[in-house]
Design a protein around this motif. Sequence first.
Motif, PDB file in Angstrom:
ATOM      1  N   UNK A 175      -7.441   5.152  -5.083  1.00 28.57           N
ATOM      2  CA  UNK A 175      -8.282   6.226  -4.588  1.00 28.57           C
ATOM      3  C   UNK A 175      -8.214   7.431  -5.523  1.00 28.57           C
ATOM      4  N   UNK A 213       0.834  -1.201   0.000  1.00 23.83           N
ATOM      5  CA  UNK A 213       0.000   0.000   0.000  1.00 23.83           C
ATOM      6  C   UNK A 213       0.874   1.259   0.000  1.00 23.83           C
ATOM      7  N   UNK A 259      -5.350   6.456   2.376  1.00 23.73           N
ATOM      8  CA  UNK A 259      -4.794   5.478   1.450  1.00 23.73           C
ATOM      9  C   UNK A 259      -4.797   6.062   0.034  1.00 23.73           C
ATOM     10  N   UNK A 287       4.019  -0.990   8.470  1.00 24.29           N
ATOM     11  CA  UNK A 287       4.372   0.273   7.842  1.00 24.29           C
ATOM     12  C   UNK A 287       5.878   0.497   7.824  1.00 24.29           C
ATOM     13  N   UNK A 314      -5.136  -9.283   1.412  1.00 25.44           N
ATOM     14  CA  UNK A 314      -5.677  -7.960   1.111  1.00 25.44           C
ATOM     15  C   UNK A 314      -6.906  -7.636   1.951  1.00 25.44           C
ATOM     16  N   UNK A 315      -7.215  -8.420   2.984  1.00 29.02           N
ATOM     17  CA  UNK A 315      -8.350  -8.078   3.830  1.00 29.02           C
ATOM     18  C   UNK A 315      -8.093  -8.556   5.254  1.00 29.02           C
ATOM     19  N   UNK A 316      -8.614  -7.854   6.184  1.00 25.77           N
ATOM     20  CA  UNK A 316      -8.602  -8.074   7.634  1.00 25.77           C
ATOM     21  C   UNK A 316      -7.244  -8.459   8.206  1.00 25.77           C
ATOM     22  N   UNK A 317      -6.198  -7.992   7.580  1.00 23.77           N
ATOM     23  CA  UNK A 317      -4.857  -8.291   8.065  1.00 23.77           C
ATOM     24  C   UNK A 317      -4.181  -7.031   8.597  1.00 23.77           C
ATOM     25  N   UNK A 318      -3.414  -7.151   9.672  1.00 22.58           N
ATOM     26  CA  UNK A 318      -2.663  -5.974  10.116  1.00 22.58           C
ATOM     27  C   UNK A 318      -1.667  -5.549   9.055  1.00 22.58           C
ATOM     28  N   UNK A 319      -1.491  -4.255   8.916  1.00 18.63           N
ATOM     29  CA  UNK A 319      -0.561  -3.725   7.928  1.00 18.63           C
ATOM     30  C   UNK A 319       0.722  -3.302   8.632  1.00 18.63           C
ATOM     31  N   UNK A 330       0.271   5.263   1.482  1.00 17.83           N
ATOM     32  CA  UNK A 330      -0.563   6.208   2.209  1.00 17.83           C
ATOM     33  C   UNK A 330       0.100   7.577   2.171  1.00 17.83           C
ATOM     34  N   UNK A 382      -5.381  -3.023  -6.819  1.00 13.62           N
ATOM     35  CA  UNK A 382      -6.701  -3.356  -6.294  1.00 13.62           C
ATOM     36  C   UNK A 382      -7.393  -2.164  -5.647  1.00 13.62           C
ATOM     37  N   UNK A 383      -6.648  -1.189  -5.193  1.00 12.52           N
ATOM     38  CA  UNK A 383      -7.241   0.030  -4.640  1.00 12.52           C
ATOM     39  C   UNK A 383      -6.581   1.210  -5.340  1.00 12.52           C
ATOM     40  N   UNK A 398       3.803   6.981   3.328  1.00  7.48           N
ATOM     41  CA  UNK A 398       4.105   5.715   3.980  1.00  7.48           C
ATOM     42  C   UNK A 398       3.775   4.553   3.072  1.00  7.48           C
TER      43      UNK A 398
END
Lengths: 114, 113
Positions: B58, B33, B45, B104, B97-102, B35, B55-56, B90
């Motif tokens: 913005x 990602x 994001x 940094x 790609x879901x519900x996982x801690x990121x 940010x 996938x994302x 960042x």
Amino acid sequence: AQSVTQLDSQVPVFEEAPVELRCNYSSSVSVYLFWYVQYPNQGLQLLLKYLSGSTLVKGINGFEAEFNKSQTSFHLRKPSVHISDTAEYFCAVERYNQGGKLIFGQGTELSVKP
Amino acid sequence: DTAVSQTPKYLVTQMGNDKSIKCEQNLGHDTMYWYKQDSKKFLKIMFSYNNKELIINETVPNRFSPKSPDKAHLNLHINSLELGDSAVYFCASSQESFNQPQHFGDGTRLSIL
């Protein structure tokens, strides 16, 4: 649209006092919830997360948070803070159907004084 | 043994220039990602890649172009820099790609003169 509101931009406390950092969210669908901490000039570190199950979650450094679905809140607590807890704290939500897209609150600056 | 590393840490440049920020993760994660953190510390994001696929995306000006040569790297190229681009950027990564801690990186502080 979803949003995350951290109700206090700054929280000053004395060392060894308890602290609560408040977070409310709005979402039309279920969410995953996270708290991250940012120390000066560093990236964010995960403190804890709520995915499902028990509404009280424990994280690192003695922090815990409670998910309250009816009040759409996820407040962070610590019973006794240390000087080293001084940092910026961010609450974040991820919608079930928007994989990985974290929406962050504005941040709360926790300042622990001796 | 840094997990998510970004270079450079500081970037000072003039309006109109083109610059790149590099990011590498050695965690074996599939998703990365970018940010942007503004001067008020608000984090938003910008992009996300999963196994080199976007996938994302913005609402970011098309002057910003992410590139993922492999799943361990996600670079950010910015064309025609503007004053409003000044921020801390960042990079982060997560297992899925879901519900996982990121996780940094330490950020790249971009200052536009």
